[in-house]
Design a protein around this motif. Sequence first.
Motif, PDB file in Angstrom:
ATOM      1  N   LEU A 206      33.902 -14.571  -4.205  1.00 46.22           N
ATOM      2  CA  LEU A 206      34.548 -15.534  -5.115  1.00 46.22           C
ATOM      3  C   LEU A 206      33.769 -16.847  -5.156  1.00 46.22           C
ATOM      4  CD1 LEU A 206      38.356 -15.057  -4.401  1.00 46.22           C
ATOM      5  CD2 LEU A 206      37.150 -14.605  -6.524  1.00 46.22           C
ATOM      6  N   LEU A 207      33.307 -17.271  -3.958  1.00 48.22           N
ATOM      7  CA  LEU A 207      32.532 -18.524  -3.907  1.00 48.22           C
ATOM      8  C   LEU A 207      31.245 -18.404  -4.697  1.00 48.22           C
ATOM      9  CD1 LEU A 207      32.890 -19.854  -0.264  1.00 48.22           C
ATOM     10  CD2 LEU A 207      33.586 -20.972  -2.372  1.00 48.22           C
ATOM     11  N   SER A 208      30.620 -17.215  -4.587  1.00 46.75           N
ATOM     12  CA  SER A 208      29.361 -17.060  -5.307  1.00 46.75           C
ATOM     13  C   SER A 208      29.627 -17.035  -6.823  1.00 46.75           C
ATOM     14  CB  SER A 208      28.613 -15.842  -4.771  1.00 46.75           C
ATOM     15  OG  SER A 208      28.239 -14.988  -5.771  1.00 46.75           O
ATOM     16  N   GLU A 209      30.750 -16.379  -7.240  1.00 48.53           N
ATOM     17  CA  GLU A 209      31.118 -16.402  -8.661  1.00 48.53           C
ATOM     18  C   GLU A 209      31.365 -17.831  -9.120  1.00 48.53           C
ATOM     19  OE1 GLU A 209      34.537 -14.058  -9.889  1.00 48.53           O
ATOM     20  OE2 GLU A 209      33.562 -12.341  -8.941  1.00 48.53           O
ATOM     21  N   ARG A 210      32.073 -18.583  -8.245  1.00 47.57           N
ATOM     22  CA  ARG A 210      32.412 -19.968  -8.593  1.00 47.57           C
ATOM     23  C   ARG A 210      31.128 -20.783  -8.764  1.00 47.57           C
ATOM     24  NH1 ARG A 210      33.281 -24.499  -5.255  1.00 47.57           N
ATOM     25  NH2 ARG A 210      35.004 -25.853  -5.889  1.00 47.57           N
ATOM     26  N   SER A 211      30.202 -20.579  -7.841  1.00 46.70           N
ATOM     27  CA  SER A 211      28.988 -21.384  -7.936  1.00 46.70           C
ATOM     28  C   SER A 211      28.165 -20.987  -9.174  1.00 46.70           C
ATOM     29  CB  SER A 211      28.211 -21.314  -6.619  1.00 46.70           C
ATOM     30  OG  SER A 211      26.991 -20.755  -6.775  1.00 46.70           O
ATOM     31  N   ASP A 212      28.195 -19.666  -9.542  1.00 45.34           N
ATOM     32  CA  ASP A 212      27.522 -19.247 -10.787  1.00 45.34           C
ATOM     33  C   ASP A 212      28.154 -19.937 -11.995  1.00 45.34           C
ATOM     34  OD1 ASP A 212      25.999 -17.622  -9.293  1.00 45.34           O
ATOM     35  OD2 ASP A 212      26.943 -15.737  -9.883  1.00 45.34           O
ATOM     36  N   MET A 213      29.503 -19.987 -11.984  1.00 44.59           N
ATOM     37  CA  MET A 213      30.186 -20.601 -13.129  1.00 44.59           C
ATOM     38  C   MET A 213      29.887 -22.091 -13.214  1.00 44.59           C
ATOM     39  SD  MET A 213      33.797 -18.641 -13.071  1.00 44.59           S
ATOM     40  CE  MET A 213      34.594 -19.749 -14.180  1.00 44.59           C
ATOM     41  N   LEU A 214      29.803 -22.741 -12.043  1.00 46.41           N
ATOM     42  CA  LEU A 214      29.489 -24.177 -12.045  1.00 46.41           C
ATOM     43  C   LEU A 214      28.075 -24.408 -12.582  1.00 46.41           C
ATOM     44  CD1 LEU A 214      31.046 -25.346  -8.661  1.00 46.41           C
ATOM     45  CD2 LEU A 214      31.869 -25.842 -10.953  1.00 46.41           C
ATOM     46  N   ASN A 267      33.631 -34.816 -14.206  1.00 44.49           N
ATOM     47  CA  ASN A 267      34.631 -34.944 -13.136  1.00 44.49           C
ATOM     48  C   ASN A 267      34.844 -33.602 -12.436  1.00 44.49           C
ATOM     49  OD1 ASN A 267      35.071 -37.622 -13.469  1.00 44.49           O
ATOM     50  ND2 ASN A 267      37.090 -37.448 -14.408  1.00 44.49           N
ATOM     51  N   THR A 268      34.939 -32.536 -13.247  1.00 43.06           N
ATOM     52  CA  THR A 268      35.170 -31.206 -12.660  1.00 43.06           C
ATOM     53  C   THR A 268      34.003 -30.817 -11.760  1.00 43.06           C
ATOM     54  OG1 THR A 268      36.337 -30.623 -14.672  1.00 43.06           O
ATOM     55  CG2 THR A 268      35.718 -28.804 -13.240  1.00 43.06           C
ATOM     56  N   LEU A 269      32.782 -31.022 -12.256  1.00 43.33           N
ATOM     57  CA  LEU A 269      31.605 -30.672 -11.450  1.00 43.33           C
ATOM     58  C   LEU A 269      31.561 -31.504 -10.177  1.00 43.33           C
ATOM     59  CD1 LEU A 269      28.858 -30.344 -14.217  1.00 43.33           C
ATOM     60  CD2 LEU A 269      29.714 -28.522 -12.744  1.00 43.33           C
ATOM     61  N   ALA A 270      31.913 -32.769 -10.297  1.00 41.73           N
ATOM     62  CA  ALA A 270      31.855 -33.653  -9.121  1.00 41.73           C
ATOM     63  C   ALA A 270      32.849 -33.179  -8.076  1.00 41.73           C
ATOM     64  CB  ALA A 270      32.170 -35.091  -9.529  1.00 41.73           C
ATOM     65  N   VAL A 271      34.075 -32.877  -8.503  1.00 44.95           N
ATOM     66  CA  VAL A 271      35.093 -32.456  -7.534  1.00 44.95           C
ATOM     67  C   VAL A 271      34.702 -31.122  -6.898  1.00 44.95           C
ATOM     68  CG1 VAL A 271      37.490 -31.682  -7.312  1.00 44.95           C
ATOM     69  CG2 VAL A 271      36.960 -33.739  -8.601  1.00 44.95           C
ATOM     70  N   ALA A 272      34.154 -30.209  -7.727  1.00 45.83           N
ATOM     71  CA  ALA A 272      33.839 -28.863  -7.226  1.00 45.83           C
ATOM     72  C   ALA A 272      32.615 -28.849  -6.327  1.00 45.83           C
ATOM     73  CB  ALA A 272      33.626 -27.925  -8.401  1.00 45.83           C
ATOM     74  N   ALA A 273      31.653 -29.706  -6.615  1.00 47.25           N
ATOM     75  CA  ALA A 273      30.404 -29.586  -5.861  1.00 47.25           C
ATOM     76  C   ALA A 273      30.027 -30.863  -5.117  1.00 47.25           C
ATOM     77  CB  ALA A 273      29.288 -29.179  -6.813  1.00 47.25           C
ATOM     78  N   LEU A 274      29.745 -31.904  -5.882  1.00 46.31           N
ATOM     79  CA  LEU A 274      29.165 -33.115  -5.293  1.00 46.31           C
ATOM     80  C   LEU A 274      29.986 -33.726  -4.164  1.00 46.31           C
ATOM     81  CD1 LEU A 274      27.960 -35.201  -8.363  1.00 46.31           C
ATOM     82  CD2 LEU A 274      26.611 -34.344  -6.453  1.00 46.31           C
TER      83      LEU A 274
END
Length: 434
Positions: A206-214, A267-274
């Motif tokens: 799931l994490l790898s899918e999430r990171s692909d989507m990001l 904002n979404t990218l920042a919360v999910a990754a940064l």
Amino acid sequence: MAADPGRSRAQTKRTQMNQVALQPGKLERIIQMQSLIVQAAFDLDRFMQTVVNNLQDLTGAKGAVVELVEGDNMVYRSTCGSMNPFVGMHLARANSLSGLCVRNVEVLHCIDAQTDPRVDLAACHRVGVRSMVCTPLLHDRVPVGVLKVMSDKVNAFNDEDVQTLQLMADVLGAALGKQIAYDRLNKDRQRLSHQIARQEQENRSLLSERSDMLTVLAHEVRQPLNNASAALQSAAHLLAEANDLSAAQRLSRARGVMGHVLANIDNTLAVAALLTRSTPAEREDADVDTLIALTLGDFTAEERQRIVCERLSSTRTVAMDTSLMRLALRNLLSNALDFSPPGQPVTLSLSDCDAPLALIFDVIDHGGGIDQQGVPLLFEKGMQSTNPHNATGHGLGLYIVRRVMELHHGMAQLLRNCADGVTMRLVLPLAPAD
Ligand SMILES: Nc1ncnc2c1ncn2[C@@H]1O[C@H](COP(=O)(O)OP(=O)(O)OP(=O)(O)O)[C@@H](O)[C@H]1O
Ligand SMILES: [Mg+2]
């Protein structure tokens, strides 16, 4: 011993065991075996095997077996001698001597299977048994199985054998319950560790899918939108120069919509990754005016007109992560613009602080202020407007602001909150202690 096929041997119970004197050496063997059992602790199969092997030896049986209760069946769990081929065999409790032994909780002595109505004769033929002694295995007074010695000869066991069997059953029964409980726990533990391993695998995928989507969101969506927004801006300039003001205004509105979409994606990218990282922000000396210009560039011309910049600080450069600081300022300014009336100005004021040595950013608006109820959780994720007219937010903005400042060892504060509006303050330390 007289052949009495139907005779129950309840009278050989513990209370009368002393009546039979064990042959010299037998008691020592039993004690020895008890210590072997202790050594086999927490290995149920090895434990039972030790008992049946010794029992066969001590009674001269052809075979010995531990049968355990499993629902309506008795199951051959540990065997030795002539019983070895039958390990795992299930017999119906209802028709067998073992089942009766468990039901009546008493020692049963079958002298001749051929004439004993209590035995499952077909099963006796199958395993080649003519006589046997069967004693219940009790755990907390509940029968959990039987210990049995068998022979292919009629009347092969005497009172001494029965007593030996009982002594062994006492030892085994007491320890068996613990072993069974341990065995179950162990199985549960194994089942749980399999479940955890499966869950971990699922989480990883799931994490790898999430990171692909990001990645798709950052590169395939955000970047083209950004380019399109820049193209719209220059088209609007050209139209304004050509005096086509109405078309320029429409383009500017389109760019405004795009700007909101971009801000939400950021904002979404920042919360999910940064902002999930625990290490401090990667700071580089950056020009403060460039930071302000970049941030203002994120707003439409109409929005920019409402923003008044007040520079009370002469600080030119500060070590910071420009893109994170831009994100924080953008969120404060867009809140100030969104939550105050359209015509009202919003002030961005820069000043110095001596203790600690820091650059201060104040964003001042003249809206209706923040509902007091929401103040304690203002900088938490998911804090949203209770005002139905402003219900479009995701409650990420101020959380991002707080995290960005934490990563800079600075802070975000609600400095003023009244009916006349809000002042949000960012304190960016000039010499942060890493
Ligand atoms: N300047 C302000 N004036 C009045 N209320 C504010 C102001 N700034 C924040 N708030 C209140 O705090 C809430 C949380 O703000 P935050 O920026 O975290 O989320 P949002 O603006 O609702 O959504 P998002 O920023 O994710 O689009 C807002 O919904 C609003 O109710
Ligand atoms: Mg917001």
